[in-house]
Design a protein around this motif. Structure first.
Motif, PDB file in Angstrom:
ATOM      1  N   PHE A 645      11.379  -7.406  -1.616  1.00  0.00           N
ATOM      2  CA  PHE A 645      11.436  -5.779  -0.895  1.00  0.00           C
ATOM      3  C   PHE A 645      10.166  -5.161  -1.703  1.00  0.00           C
ATOM      4  CE2 PHE A 645      12.632  -1.158  -1.785  1.00  0.00           C
ATOM      5  CZ  PHE A 645      12.186  -0.658  -0.275  1.00  0.00           C
ATOM      6  N   LYS A 646      10.099  -5.272  -3.050  1.00  0.00           N
ATOM      7  CA  LYS A 646       8.831  -5.455  -3.616  1.00  0.00           C
ATOM      8  C   LYS A 646       7.761  -5.482  -3.383  1.00  0.00           C
ATOM      9  CE  LYS A 646       7.006  -3.587  -8.438  1.00  0.00           C
ATOM     10  NZ  LYS A 646       7.478  -4.212  -9.973  1.00  0.00           N
ATOM     11  N   LYS A 647       7.623  -7.320  -2.869  1.00  0.00           N
ATOM     12  CA  LYS A 647       6.918  -7.923  -2.354  1.00  0.00           C
ATOM     13  C   LYS A 647       6.454  -7.441  -1.061  1.00  0.00           C
ATOM     14  CE  LYS A 647       5.303 -11.974  -2.394  1.00  0.00           C
ATOM     15  NZ  LYS A 647       5.737 -14.122  -2.209  1.00  0.00           N
ATOM     16  N   LYS A 648       7.288  -7.002  -0.118  1.00  0.00           N
ATOM     17  CA  LYS A 648       6.992  -6.748   0.673  1.00  0.00           C
ATOM     18  C   LYS A 648       6.735  -4.760   0.480  1.00  0.00           C
ATOM     19  CE  LYS A 648       9.811  -6.426   5.457  1.00  0.00           C
ATOM     20  NZ  LYS A 648      11.266  -6.350   5.994  1.00  0.00           N
ATOM     21  N   LYS A 649       7.105  -4.184   0.319  1.00  0.00           N
ATOM     22  CA  LYS A 649       6.392  -2.620   0.669  1.00  0.00           C
ATOM     23  C   LYS A 649       5.191  -3.086  -0.520  1.00  0.00           C
ATOM     24  CE  LYS A 649       6.738   1.517  -2.111  1.00  0.00           C
ATOM     25  NZ  LYS A 649       7.500   2.158  -2.136  1.00  0.00           N
ATOM     26  N   GLU A 650       4.836  -4.126  -1.543  1.00  0.00           N
ATOM     27  CA  GLU A 650       3.465  -3.923  -1.982  1.00  0.00           C
ATOM     28  C   GLU A 650       2.730  -4.834  -1.081  1.00  0.00           C
ATOM     29  OE1 GLU A 650       3.920  -6.422  -5.497  1.00  0.00           O
ATOM     30  OE2 GLU A 650       4.737  -4.420  -6.896  1.00  0.00           O
ATOM     31  N   THR A 651       2.977  -5.450   0.141  1.00  0.00           N
ATOM     32  CA  THR A 651       2.403  -5.661   1.254  1.00  0.00           C
ATOM     33  C   THR A 651       1.511  -4.933   2.402  1.00  0.00           C
ATOM     34  OG1 THR A 651       3.844  -8.370   0.748  1.00  0.00           O
ATOM     35  CG2 THR A 651       2.238  -8.092   2.768  1.00  0.00           C
ATOM     36  N   ARG A 652       3.100  -4.632   2.826  1.00  0.00           N
ATOM     37  CA  ARG A 652       2.804  -3.702   3.587  1.00  0.00           C
ATOM     38  C   ARG A 652       1.942  -2.121   3.209  1.00  0.00           C
ATOM     39  NH1 ARG A 652       7.709  -1.956   3.618  1.00  0.00           N
ATOM     40  NH2 ARG A 652       7.050  -0.118   2.193  1.00  0.00           N
ATOM     41  N   LEU A 653       1.831  -1.975   1.368  1.00  0.00           N
ATOM     42  CA  LEU A 653       0.576  -1.660   1.645  1.00  0.00           C
ATOM     43  C   LEU A 653      -0.545  -1.381   1.323  1.00  0.00           C
ATOM     44  CD1 LEU A 653       2.519   1.033  -1.623  1.00  0.00           C
ATOM     45  CD2 LEU A 653       2.234   1.288   0.845  1.00  0.00           C
ATOM     46  N   ALA A 654      -0.608  -2.845   1.027  1.00  0.00           N
ATOM     47  CA  ALA A 654      -1.854  -3.365   1.141  1.00  0.00           C
ATOM     48  C   ALA A 654      -2.838  -3.267   2.486  1.00  0.00           C
ATOM     49  CB  ALA A 654      -1.620  -4.809   0.668  1.00  0.00           C
ATOM     50  N   VAL A 655      -1.756  -3.831   3.397  1.00  0.00           N
ATOM     51  CA  VAL A 655      -2.338  -4.332   3.859  1.00  0.00           C
ATOM     52  C   VAL A 655      -2.551  -2.949   5.230  1.00  0.00           C
ATOM     53  CG1 VAL A 655      -1.476  -4.709   7.191  1.00  0.00           C
ATOM     54  CG2 VAL A 655      -0.961  -5.982   5.333  1.00  0.00           C
ATOM     55  N   GLU A 656      -1.568  -1.795   4.663  1.00  0.00           N
ATOM     56  CA  GLU A 656      -2.426  -0.355   5.287  1.00  0.00           C
ATOM     57  C   GLU A 656      -3.713   0.154   4.831  1.00  0.00           C
ATOM     58  OE1 GLU A 656       1.220   2.197   3.965  1.00  0.00           O
ATOM     59  OE2 GLU A 656       2.258   1.658   6.230  1.00  0.00           O
ATOM     60  N   ARG A 657      -3.739  -0.255   3.032  1.00  0.00           N
ATOM     61  CA  ARG A 657      -5.170  -0.139   2.351  1.00  0.00           C
ATOM     62  C   ARG A 657      -5.978  -0.489   2.982  1.00  0.00           C
ATOM     63  NH1 ARG A 657      -3.589  -1.931  -1.788  1.00  0.00           N
ATOM     64  NH2 ARG A 657      -2.613   0.246  -3.050  1.00  0.00           N
ATOM     65  N   GLU A 662     -10.603  -0.845   6.893  1.00  0.00           N
ATOM     66  CA  GLU A 662     -11.123  -1.887   8.299  1.00  0.00           C
ATOM     67  C   GLU A 662     -12.187  -0.424   8.556  1.00  0.00           C
ATOM     68  OE1 GLU A 662      -8.364  -4.529   9.245  1.00  0.00           O
ATOM     69  OE2 GLU A 662      -9.038  -5.651   7.924  1.00  0.00           O
ATOM     70  N   ASP A 663     -10.873   0.925   9.626  1.00  0.00           N
ATOM     71  CA  ASP A 663     -11.357   1.786   9.817  1.00  0.00           C
ATOM     72  C   ASP A 663     -12.470   2.525   8.666  1.00  0.00           C
ATOM     73  OD1 ASP A 663      -9.146   1.090  11.059  1.00  0.00           O
ATOM     74  OD2 ASP A 663      -8.001   2.557  10.860  1.00  0.00           O
ATOM     75  N   LEU A 664     -12.556   2.458   7.525  1.00  0.00           N
ATOM     76  CA  LEU A 664     -14.166   3.673   7.490  1.00  0.00           C
ATOM     77  C   LEU A 664     -15.020   2.544   7.699  1.00  0.00           C
ATOM     78  CD1 LEU A 664     -15.221   5.961   5.458  1.00  0.00           C
ATOM     79  CD2 LEU A 664     -14.593   4.710   3.654  1.00  0.00           C
ATOM     80  N   THR A 665     -15.124   1.104   7.036  1.00  0.00           N
ATOM     81  CA  THR A 665     -16.093   0.830   7.475  1.00  0.00           C
ATOM     82  C   THR A 665     -16.595   0.281   8.586  1.00  0.00           C
ATOM     83  OG1 THR A 665     -15.065  -1.263   5.537  1.00  0.00           O
ATOM     84  CG2 THR A 665     -16.578  -1.920   7.190  1.00  0.00           C
ATOM     85  N   VAL A 666     -15.894   0.368   9.754  1.00  0.00           N
ATOM     86  CA  VAL A 666     -16.047   0.591  11.519  1.00  0.00           C
ATOM     87  C   VAL A 666     -16.541   1.398  11.260  1.00  0.00           C
ATOM     88  CG1 VAL A 666     -14.604   0.139  13.248  1.00  0.00           C
ATOM     89  CG2 VAL A 666     -14.174  -1.112  11.881  1.00  0.00           C
TER      90      VAL A 666
END
Length: 785
Positions: A645-657, A662-666
């Protein structure tokens, strides 16, 4: 004299014979052993209940037999008479003597014989005789002779004619199909089904079914087996090679070839062929001797002879060496070759094939059936014993006569011979002839050595033979012998059931693989090895090789075996937990309540189970802090789920970040791209130099090719200068900021084209525009710039 004559009179009156027959009742004393043997008592109870249950079937069968007997009386009464001289057809002509040719040769020796008018022993003169005849036909013993006599039957009191009435065979065909093929098999089927149902009657109120009880009983009686693994490196290599599949199959091939060579002997074989077989015998003896040396070095003395197969091989090898030595010392001996016993080595095929699922199930069924058969065999022995003693007392005085069924190889004068006659009768071999020769008739003469001299000449037979033999045949052939079939079918249920259901025939594999982790048979292994062990075993017993580790841990949570302080689990507790979780035995509801209920059930069924074993299998409610495998692996799964669960949450936060970046870069890239695209216009706006457009190659196939830019480009190309611009059919003058370069003059004002130059291409005239500084652009120069 008077005393002796009184004894003689008493003897001749038959009173002593009656007393002897009454003494036969003492033979029923062994039946008291039924109450002392639980298994035998169970078999007898099943037989009694089966007889009660199949009463309706017996009644219907007897009724059908009576109906066919009545029909037989109508068809064949008084028609089974014949003369010993077949050329005579009635009693009047069947008188005097006739010639009998030996071996049927007309030119051979002849014997003068007396003509006799007699009736067939099995006939239809009355209903009782007809029922006896039809019963013999139903047993398939001697029925072709009765059929042919019926076909040859003529008129009443007239001798037979060959094939006089062939259509009467239909009567026997219908009778055999209805009675022998249909009703008798229904009778047998009811016996088998009743036996099986009666066996389950003691557990009809039990919550555990038969399969669950068998599996639990296996777990209660199972013990870990010792697996010898040498520690010496050299000896270990020998052991590994001796136990390898390659070595096993090589030895098996040699056994098959040796068996084939033993089967190649024949009568009057050539000398060269005999020498070839002797050479093969020596070769195979050397091979099996080397096998013995190899295994003896790998297992040592104690472990080698601890295996019955190895001990058997040693005896065969020793006998083969003795056989070869005796053949060299005494070539012409007629002793039985010890190498004959090598044929029994083929039984090692069972050991190799037992690793397969189907063969292992078949062997298990055979062994379980063989374990249950002794009680049925003991009941048969009691019946044979009782009938044997009764037969000796009633028919033991009949003289032995060649040409009859009572002769030197078939009689009741000794107990072993009486048992042999009964066994022959149970198989149905000419039992009706023995019965007829034991009936009361002059031909059944008394033996001269008996105490009954038969002064009246009635013979020593008795009509009790009808009841004796018919009851024995019904009890043995139709009832008791079919109990063997019932026992075998009861165990063969595992061969036809769904393979995905765990049964006791699967559990031997657990015991065998446990020895790989517990070679010293201490009964304990590390709990981490349980997962590996169960993944080696295929379902339904184990998890299988493809079972994910997390799923296996979930199964271990449900098993919940007690965990020792050293991190080990017990053999019997682990096996019981596998059985319980696989068969869902008391798994629904609170675990403590289920354990209490299961303990009560096991106490009722297995009353002699020690409490220590019961506590290890089904722990009583105790300390909640007690460590179990279930709690351990539950904690492991919780930690694993938390980490996931912790790894999944960290992965989700990293993906959101990353998505935000990417949005800012775009956005930045889009802005930079916009600035880059607008760079020339911005530069021109800053520098005020619009002439650079003439030096830049403008692309027309871009997204900026809107109508406005299209007109600008066309005007530039057509005029060759950017001074005159026509945009949307409107011509504009070029204006430049102050201090910009002008072709006409350097002045601080706007330059304006003349109206004549501007009004070209049908353009609209420009109107004066009021500037921000209050001046106008009507042609005057502005002084404010």
């Amino acid at each position: 004299m008077m005393k002796e004559s009184g004894i003689e009179t008493l003897r001749n009156s038959g009173a002593i014979s009656v007393v002897k027959i009454l003494r036969v009742l003492r033979v029923l004393r062994p039946l008291r052993a039924i109450n002392r043997a639980k298994g035998l008592k169970h078999v007898v109870q099943c037989v009694i209940v089966a007889v009660k249950t199949i009463g309706n079937i017996v009644l219907v069968t007897v009724l059908l037999l009576f109906m066919f007997a009545v029909i037989g009386v109508q068809l064949f009464k008084g028609k089974f008479w014949m003369c010993s001289d077949r050329s005579m057809l009635d009693e009047e002509t069947c008188q005097g003597e006739y010639f009998v040719y030996k071996d049927g040769l007309m030119n051979g020796a002849t014997v003068v014989d007396q003509r006799l008018w007699s009736r067939n022993e099995f006939n239809y003169d009355n209903v009782l005789k007809a029922m006896l005849t039809l019963f013999v036909v139903a047993t398939f013993e001697g029925w072709p002779g009765i059929l042919y006599v019926s076909i040859d039957s003529n008129e009443v009191d007239v001798g037979p004619k060959h094939n006089y009435r062939p259509y009467v065979a239909i009567f026997y065909f219908i009778y055999i199909i209805i009675i022998a093929f249909f009703m008798v098999n229904i009778f047998v089927g009811f016996v088998i089904v009743t036996f099986q149902s009666e066996g389950e009657s003691a557990f009809k109120h039990c919550e555990l079914d038969k399969n669950q009880r068998n599996c639990i009983e296996f777990a209660l009686n199972a013990k870990p087996v010792r697996r010898y693994i040498p520690k010496n490196p050299i000896q270990y290599k020998l052991w590994a090679f001796a136990t390898s599949p390659m070595c096993e199959y090589t030895v098996f091939v040699a056994i098959m070839l040796n068996t084939l060579s033993l089967a190649m002997k024949f009568y009057q074989q050539p000398v060269l062929y005999t020498q070839l077989l002797d050479a093969l015998n020596i070769i195979f003896t050397v091979f099996f001797t080397l096998e013995f040396v190899l295994k003896f070095g790998a297992f040592r003395f104690k472990n080698y002879f601890g295996d019955p197969w190895n001990a058997f091989d040693f005896v065969i090898v020793l006998g083969s060496l003795i056989d070869i030595g005796m053949a060299q010392l005494n070539p012409g001996n007629d002793m039985i070759s010890v190498s004959f016993f090598r044929l029994f080595r083929v039984m090692r095929l069972v050991k190799l094939l037992s690793k397969g699922e189907g063969i292992r199930t078949l062997l298990w069924t055979f062994i379980k059936s063989f374990q249950a058969l002794p009680w049925v065999a003991l009941l048969i022995i009691l019946i044979f014993f009782i009938y044997g003693v009764v037969g000796m007392q009633v028919f033991g005085k009949i003289a032995l006569q060649e040409g009859t069924a009572i002769h030197r190889n078939n009689h009741f004068q000794t107990f072993p011979q009486a048992l042999l006659v009964l066994f022959r009768s149970a198989t149905g071999e000419a039992w009706q002839e023995i019965m007829l020769d034991c009936t009361s008739k002059p031909e059944a003469s008394c033996d001269p050595k008996s105490d009954d001299n038969d002064p009246e000449g009635h013979g020593c037979g008795s009509n009790f033979a009808y009841l004796y033999f018919i009851s024995f045949f019904i009890v043995c052939s139709f009832l008791i012998l079919n109990l063997f079939v019932a026992v075998i079918m009861d165990n063969f249920d595992y061969l036809t059931r769904d393979w995905s259901i765990l049964g006791p025939h699967h559990l031997d594999e657990f015991v065998r693989l446990w020895s790989e982790y517990d070679p010293d048979a201490k009964g304990r292994i590390k709990h981490v090895d349980v997962v590996t062990l169960l993944r080696k075993i295929s379902p339904p017993l184990g998890f299988g090789k493809l079972c994910p580790h997390r799923v296996a841990c979930k199964r271990l949570v449900a098993m919940n075996m007690p965990l020792k302080a050293d991190g080990t689990v017990e053999f019997r507790a682990t096996l019981f937990a596998v059985i319980r979780t696989s068969l869902k035995i008391k798994m629904d509801g609170p675990i403590d309540q289920c354990n209490v209920e299961l303990r009560d059930i096991m106490r009722k069924i297995w009353k002699r189970t020690p409490e220590k074993i019961l506590d290890s299998l089904v722990p009583p409610p105790g300390d909640e802090d007690e460590v179990t495998v279930g709690k351990f692996y539950a904690t492991f799964l919780i930690q694993d789920y938390f980490r996931r669960f912790k790894k999944k949450k960290e992965t989700r936060l990293a993906v959101e970040r990353m998505e935000a970046e990417e949005d800012l870069t775009v956005s930045l890239q889009a802005g930079l791209r916009t600035l880059h695209e607008a760079g020339p216009e911005v530069k021109r706006a800053i520098s005020g130099n619009l002439e650079e457009l003439t030096d830049v190659e403008l692309e027309t196939n871009t997204r900026r090719n809107m109508p406005f830019f299209g007109n600008v480009i066309q005007s530039i190309k057509r005029k060759g200068s950017i001074r005159n611009l026509t945009v949307n059919n409107v011509q504009h003058a070029k204006v430049s900021p102050t201090n910009s370069y002008s072709y006409h003059a350097h002045q601080n004002s706007f330059n304006k084209l003349s109206d004549n130059e501007y009004l070209k291409d049908n353009s609209m005239a420009m109107m004066p525009v009021k500037l921000a500084n209050g001046n106008s652009n009507d042609g005057g120069h502005s002084d404010g710039w």
